[in-house]
Scaffold this motif. Structure first.
Motif, PDB file in Angstrom:
ATOM      1  N   ILE A  12       0.859  -1.175   0.000  1.00 50.12           N
ATOM      2  CA  ILE A  12       0.000   0.000   0.000  1.00 50.12           C
ATOM      3  C   ILE A  12       0.896   1.225   0.000  1.00 50.12           C
ATOM      4  O   ILE A  12       1.777   1.353   0.861  1.00 50.12           O
ATOM      5  N   ILE A  13       0.688   2.090  -0.972  1.00 49.73           N
ATOM      6  CA  ILE A  13       1.535   3.271  -1.111  1.00 49.73           C
ATOM      7  C   ILE A  13       0.777   4.470  -0.573  1.00 49.73           C
ATOM      8  O   ILE A  13      -0.178   4.952  -1.174  1.00 49.73           O
ATOM      9  N   PHE A  59       8.731   3.960   6.213  1.00 45.79           N
ATOM     10  CA  PHE A  59       8.562   5.391   5.978  1.00 45.79           C
ATOM     11  C   PHE A  59       9.735   5.912   5.158  1.00 45.79           C
ATOM     12  O   PHE A  59      10.749   6.368   5.689  1.00 45.79           O
ATOM     13  N   GLU A  60       9.603   5.807   3.853  1.00 43.23           N
ATOM     14  CA  GLU A  60      10.612   6.285   2.911  1.00 43.23           C
ATOM     15  C   GLU A  60       9.935   6.580   1.577  1.00 43.23           C
ATOM     16  O   GLU A  60       8.783   6.230   1.359  1.00 43.23           O
ATOM     17  N   ARG A  61      10.666   7.226   0.707  1.00 46.66           N
ATOM     18  CA  ARG A  61      10.112   7.650  -0.574  1.00 46.66           C
ATOM     19  C   ARG A  61      10.169   6.509  -1.583  1.00 46.66           C
ATOM     20  O   ARG A  61      11.211   5.895  -1.781  1.00 46.66           O
ATOM     21  N   LEU A  62       9.049   6.230  -2.229  1.00 50.53           N
ATOM     22  CA  LEU A  62       9.002   5.213  -3.276  1.00 50.53           C
ATOM     23  C   LEU A  62       9.507   5.799  -4.584  1.00 50.53           C
ATOM     24  O   LEU A  62       9.107   6.893  -4.979  1.00 50.53           O
ATOM     25  N   ARG A  78       3.893 -12.219 -12.042  1.00 48.49           N
ATOM     26  CA  ARG A  78       2.659 -11.924 -11.311  1.00 48.49           C
ATOM     27  C   ARG A  78       2.925 -11.118 -10.044  1.00 48.49           C
ATOM     28  O   ARG A  78       2.057 -11.056  -9.162  1.00 48.49           O
ATOM     29  N   GLU A  79       4.085 -10.529  -9.952  1.00 45.89           N
ATOM     30  CA  GLU A  79       4.426  -9.733  -8.784  1.00 45.89           C
ATOM     31  C   GLU A  79       4.916  -8.358  -9.211  1.00 45.89           C
ATOM     32  O   GLU A  79       5.059  -8.070 -10.405  1.00 45.89           O
ATOM     33  N   PHE A  80       5.174  -7.505  -8.212  1.00 47.62           N
ATOM     34  CA  PHE A  80       5.657  -6.159  -8.448  1.00 47.62           C
ATOM     35  C   PHE A  80       6.890  -5.911  -7.591  1.00 47.62           C
ATOM     36  O   PHE A  80       6.911  -6.268  -6.413  1.00 47.62           O
ATOM     37  N   GLY A  81       7.899  -5.309  -8.207  1.00 47.90           N
ATOM     38  CA  GLY A  81       9.054  -4.859  -7.455  1.00 47.90           C
ATOM     39  C   GLY A  81       8.874  -3.391  -7.120  1.00 47.90           C
ATOM     40  O   GLY A  81       8.564  -2.578  -7.999  1.00 47.90           O
ATOM     41  N   LEU A  82       9.056  -3.052  -5.866  1.00 46.19           N
ATOM     42  CA  LEU A  82       8.868  -1.674  -5.403  1.00 46.19           C
ATOM     43  C   LEU A  82      10.193  -1.164  -4.859  1.00 46.19           C
ATOM     44  O   LEU A  82      10.693  -1.666  -3.847  1.00 46.19           O
ATOM     45  N   SER A  83      10.767  -0.184  -5.548  1.00 41.53           N
ATOM     46  CA  SER A  83      12.094   0.319  -5.201  1.00 41.53           C
ATOM     47  C   SER A  83      11.990   1.624  -4.426  1.00 41.53           C
ATOM     48  O   SER A  83      11.308   2.556  -4.849  1.00 41.53           O
ATOM     49  N   THR A  84      12.679   1.674  -3.304  1.00 41.67           N
ATOM     50  CA  THR A  84      12.858   2.915  -2.573  1.00 41.67           C
ATOM     51  C   THR A  84      14.340   3.280  -2.688  1.00 41.67           C
ATOM     52  O   THR A  84      15.114   2.596  -3.352  1.00 41.67           O
ATOM     53  N   ILE A  99      16.345  14.722  -9.233  1.00 42.04           N
ATOM     54  CA  ILE A  99      15.230  15.541  -8.748  1.00 42.04           C
ATOM     55  C   ILE A  99      14.619  14.826  -7.550  1.00 42.04           C
ATOM     56  O   ILE A  99      13.977  13.782  -7.698  1.00 42.04           O
ATOM     57  N   LEU A 100      14.827  15.379  -6.371  1.00 40.48           N
ATOM     58  CA  LEU A 100      14.369  14.737  -5.148  1.00 40.48           C
ATOM     59  C   LEU A 100      13.182  15.489  -4.558  1.00 40.48           C
ATOM     60  O   LEU A 100      13.317  16.284  -3.642  1.00 40.48           O
ATOM     61  N   ARG A 101      12.016  15.237  -5.138  1.00 41.87           N
ATOM     62  CA  ARG A 101      10.768  15.746  -4.572  1.00 41.87           C
ATOM     63  C   ARG A 101      10.304  14.782  -3.477  1.00 41.87           C
ATOM     64  O   ARG A 101      10.733  13.627  -3.431  1.00 41.87           O
ATOM     65  N   PRO A 102       9.393  15.217  -2.599  1.00 44.08           N
ATOM     66  CA  PRO A 102       8.861  14.298  -1.595  1.00 44.08           C
ATOM     67  C   PRO A 102       8.146  13.092  -2.204  1.00 44.08           C
ATOM     68  O   PRO A 102       8.118  12.022  -1.620  1.00 44.08           O
ATOM     69  N   SER A 103       7.548  13.263  -3.386  1.00 42.08           N
ATOM     70  CA  SER A 103       6.850  12.159  -4.041  1.00 42.08           C
ATOM     71  C   SER A 103       7.000  12.282  -5.547  1.00 42.08           C
ATOM     72  O   SER A 103       7.382  13.325  -6.065  1.00 42.08           O
ATOM     73  N   ILE A 104       6.696  11.180  -6.231  1.00 42.52           N
ATOM     74  CA  ILE A 104       6.852  11.113  -7.684  1.00 42.52           C
ATOM     75  C   ILE A 104       5.471  10.981  -8.317  1.00 42.52           C
ATOM     76  O   ILE A 104       4.583  10.280  -7.796  1.00 42.52           O
TER      77      ILE A 104
END
Length: 295
Positions: free
Chosen positions: A7-8, A77-80, A88-94, A227-232
């Motif tokens: 959950i993002i 608690f970090e930026r995605l 059938r899966e997802f890789g989520l990189s922080t 570019i380091l915004r709080p979110s993408i």
């Protein structure tokens, strides 16, 4: 470890999705910036959420977080940085980890930042959102780090460590933590606002920015910009996601155009109400659970 559900966002929609997922015994991971910094957390009084009158936004979020945490939801608690489907899966990189999940719920709130001129064009070809992820590609080169998020200082120091010539650009250095948080010696500081990515004969050639004490734009030659915004923005977060203006397109089950990814809350548009977001978070979680059981 592969989670059933990622959950993002840790706002009302994301926390409601986490509570629902755990009530159905699904492993879930919530990836989010710290919710204390959200607009809702800064609201001194919330009167229209049923059952909790005259509460503050922070109290409301802390209550929801406490319930999700007590049920066993895990939090990071970090930026995605990105979501990449594989099989059938997802890789989520922080910026520090890569997680895996079988389904995803996007509850990322509204996105008010528009992409810069040239940002999409040069994404992956000079433009990056993560220095610790892509910095080695620019080792010993001249780069700009546009610092708008909490990890900007750490990312700039990493670029210095690998031998980059680093220019730290920030709209308000006096109010940033640049001077007080251990910014490495040798980083060049510029107080200004990034306005565009500049192209050249062989791709990205530099950046255009305005300084705090001037009303005209300047160009700084460089080989990369972080570019380091709080979110993408959602469309940059995951490929193939259909947007309706600034909002994520969903069907009646809150499914997006990417199978296995659902969305809820302010990011899908409509009235921006806490109760609506909570209901949609629950619905998105149920839809994700149905999806998991079907595959």
């Amino acid at each position: 470890m592969t989670f059933d559900l990622a959950i993002i966002g840790a706002g009302p929609a994301g926390l409601a999705a986490a509570i629902t997922a755990r009530s159905r015994y699904k492993d879930c991971l919530v990836i989010s910036n710290k919710f204390e910094s959200s607009a809702l957390a800064r609201s001194e009084r919330v009167d229209n959420y049923p059952g909790m009158p005259r509460t503050s936004g922070l109290q409301l979020l802390e209550t929801m977080y406490g319930q999700a945490h007590s049920l066993g939801a895990q939090f990071s608690f970090e930026r995605l940085i990105s979501i990449l489907p594989y099989g059938r899966e997802f890789g989520l990189s922080t910026s520090s980890e890569v997680y895996s999940a079988k389904a995803v719920v996007l509850a990322i709130g509204t996105q008010s930042v528009k992409p810069l001129e040239g940002e999409a064009e040069f994404l992956g070809r000079g433009v990056s959102y993560c220095a610790t992820c892509d910095g080695m590609l620019y080792r010993d080169r001249k780069v700009v780090l546009y610092g708008l998020s909490d990890e900007s200082i750490h990312e700039a120091n990493f670029l210095m460590q690998i031998g980059c010539e680093v220019y730290f650009l920030s709209p308000d250095l006096d109010k940033s933590a640049a001077f007080a948080s251990g910014l490495a010696a040798g980083v060049n500081l510029i107080e200004g606002r990034l306005t565009a990515i500049v192209g050249g004969e062989f791709g990205m050639a530099g950046v255009r920015y305005t300084t705090a004490n001037a009303n005209y734009e300047q160009i700084l030659d460089c080989q990369g910009v972080f570019i380091l915004r709080p979110s993408i923005a959602p469309a940059a977060l995951v490929s193939g996601l259909k947007m309706d203006g600034a909002f994520i397109s969903v069907d009646e089950r809150l499914s997006t155009t990417v199978p296995g990814i659902f969305a809820a809350g302010d990011c899908v548009g409509g009235r921006l109400q806490i109760a609506k977001s909570v209901g949609q978070g629950q619905m998105a979680a149920f839809s994700a659970i149905d999806y998991l059981e079907s595959v």
